[in-house]
Design a protein around this motif. Structure first.
Motif, PDB file in Angstrom:
ATOM      1  N   LYS A 310      21.103  -6.173  68.760  1.00 10.53           N
ATOM      2  CA  LYS A 310      21.319  -7.594  68.481  1.00 10.53           C
ATOM      3  C   LYS A 310      22.179  -8.263  69.546  1.00 10.53           C
ATOM      4  N   SER A 314      21.280 -11.529  71.953  1.00 10.83           N
ATOM      5  CA  SER A 314      22.122 -12.740  71.940  1.00 10.83           C
ATOM      6  C   SER A 314      22.702 -13.013  73.314  1.00 10.83           C
ATOM      7  N   SER A 318      22.004 -16.326  75.932  1.00  6.95           N
ATOM      8  CA  SER A 318      23.111 -17.182  76.374  1.00  6.95           C
ATOM      9  C   SER A 318      23.089 -17.430  77.876  1.00  6.95           C
ATOM     10  N   SER A 327      14.762 -16.369  71.608  1.00  5.70           N
ATOM     11  CA  SER A 327      15.500 -17.016  70.512  1.00  5.70           C
ATOM     12  C   SER A 327      14.886 -16.703  69.153  1.00  5.70           C
ATOM     13  N   GLU A 330      15.912 -13.281  68.177  1.00  2.31           N
ATOM     14  CA  GLU A 330      17.299 -13.297  67.717  1.00  2.31           C
ATOM     15  C   GLU A 330      17.368 -13.719  66.249  1.00  2.31           C
TER      16      GLU A 330
END
Length: 337
Positions: A310, A314, A318, A327, A330
């Protein structure tokens, strides 16, 4: 077509993919094009139907290349299971090292990405001419090169094989002699694996010209093999190389040359030993290496444990100016999987 002929031709071998499976022998697979997350069997992952099938040169046995690759894979699978996944230290012979290094380079050449390069003739004119010019069947050439390389187990085999074209022979030998291996053990996260295998950390020398700093080969969800450019050795003090090394985030304690034990000093012997320390790698560095793979993947990625990747997903999301958008993945990983 004979029913017994293998049709699912994996460009990332299943013996590696299986090191990412859960207790049910399944992997998480994120399809980049469809933006979907499923549990999949490795037999359906990172493969093409009849990818290496060759009826032009092997009418009686059109799966000759696939079978030859399978033989090589079984040898390296045994090396992986018996030695390369050892906890703290890995000791291999010169003969094993040469066979492994050829196999690693071959993985890049037999890839889906390279197949499409040859099929669509994505070369500059000088390279195309060196390979034989406009009249060459490039897909056939690619398969013939794979066939010959799949038979090689030593550097001498490559050097003396007259059926391997000069440019491919040069590329292989440059890769083999220009890099050394490091093994990393994940702590505080896990490695994922994408369809571009290996993934490269590169230094952009000039437009369309990159120097490969590191080649990334995940061997399992917690074990990674790196090929490090020789300029990362401590004794290399060239100022230009120092500048290149400074931009890499894979350095310091993450990489270390092996210790060597020679049967006889001054001679190369198949029984010479190479001893590798397994270096520990922690979350921030794991996220960076996973991000390199996420950025280069074109078809999909697989991983074993959703919770342990995870932070990598993420982190990648970013970053600005990336090639892919994860996304939705995520968001999926926030669910109870």
């Amino acid at each position: 077509m004979k029913k017994s002929e293998p049709r699912k031709h994996h460009y990332i071998p299943q013996f590696i993919l299986r090191k990412f499976t859960d207790e049910n022998n399944k992997v998480f697979y994120w399809n980049i094009r469809e933006k979907s997350l499923i549990k999949s069997h490795t037999k359906w992952t990172f493969m093409n139907i009849d990818m290496y099938r060759d009826e032009q040169n092997h009418q009686e046995n059109p799966v000759f290349i696939e079978n030859s690759l399978s033989v090589f894979e079984s040898e390296i699978a045994a090396l992986l299971n018996n030695k390369l996944l050892n906890d703290k230290e890995i000791t291999i012979t010169r003969a094993e090292l040469q066979s492994l290094r050829i196999f690693l380079s071959l993985l890049s050449f037999r890839s889906d990405l390279r197949m499409n390069q040859y099929k669509n003739q994505i070369f500059d004119e000088s390279t195309k001419n060196i390979l034989g010019g406009v009249d060459v069947d490039f897909t056939d050439l690619w398969k013939r090169e794979i066939e010959e390389l799949s038979k090689c187990r030593s550097y001498k085999d490559i050097e003396e094989n007259q059926n391997i074209s000069g440019i491919i022979k040069m590329d292989f030998l440059n890769d083999i002699k220009g890099y050394y291996m490091t093994f990393l053990d994940a702590r505080g996260g896990e490695f994922l694996i994408g369809d571009v295998y290996p993934t490269l950390e590169v230094f952009p020398l000039k437009e369309n010209v990159n120097i490969h700093l590191h080649c990334i080969y995940p061997l399992s969800s917690t074990r990674l093999l790196l090929l490090n450019h020789v300029m990362f050795k401590d004794e290399i003090n060239d100022e230009v190389f120092k500048a290149m090394k400074s931009i890499s985030k894979i350095n310091g304690e993450l990489i270390s040359p092996p210790k060597n034990k020679y049967v006889k000093i001054g001679n190369y012997d198949p029984n010479d030993l190479f001893i590798y320390k397994v270096n520990k790698i922690y979350e921030d560095d794991i996220k960076y290496i996973n991000a390199l793979q996420l950025n280069e993947s074109r078809i999909g990625i697989i991983f074993k444990n959703a919770d342990r990747v995870k932070s990598s997903i993420s982190y990648y999301n970013s970053i600005t100016n990336t090639k892919n958008d994860f996304s939705l993945l995520e968001e999926e990983l926030k669910k109870d999987l």
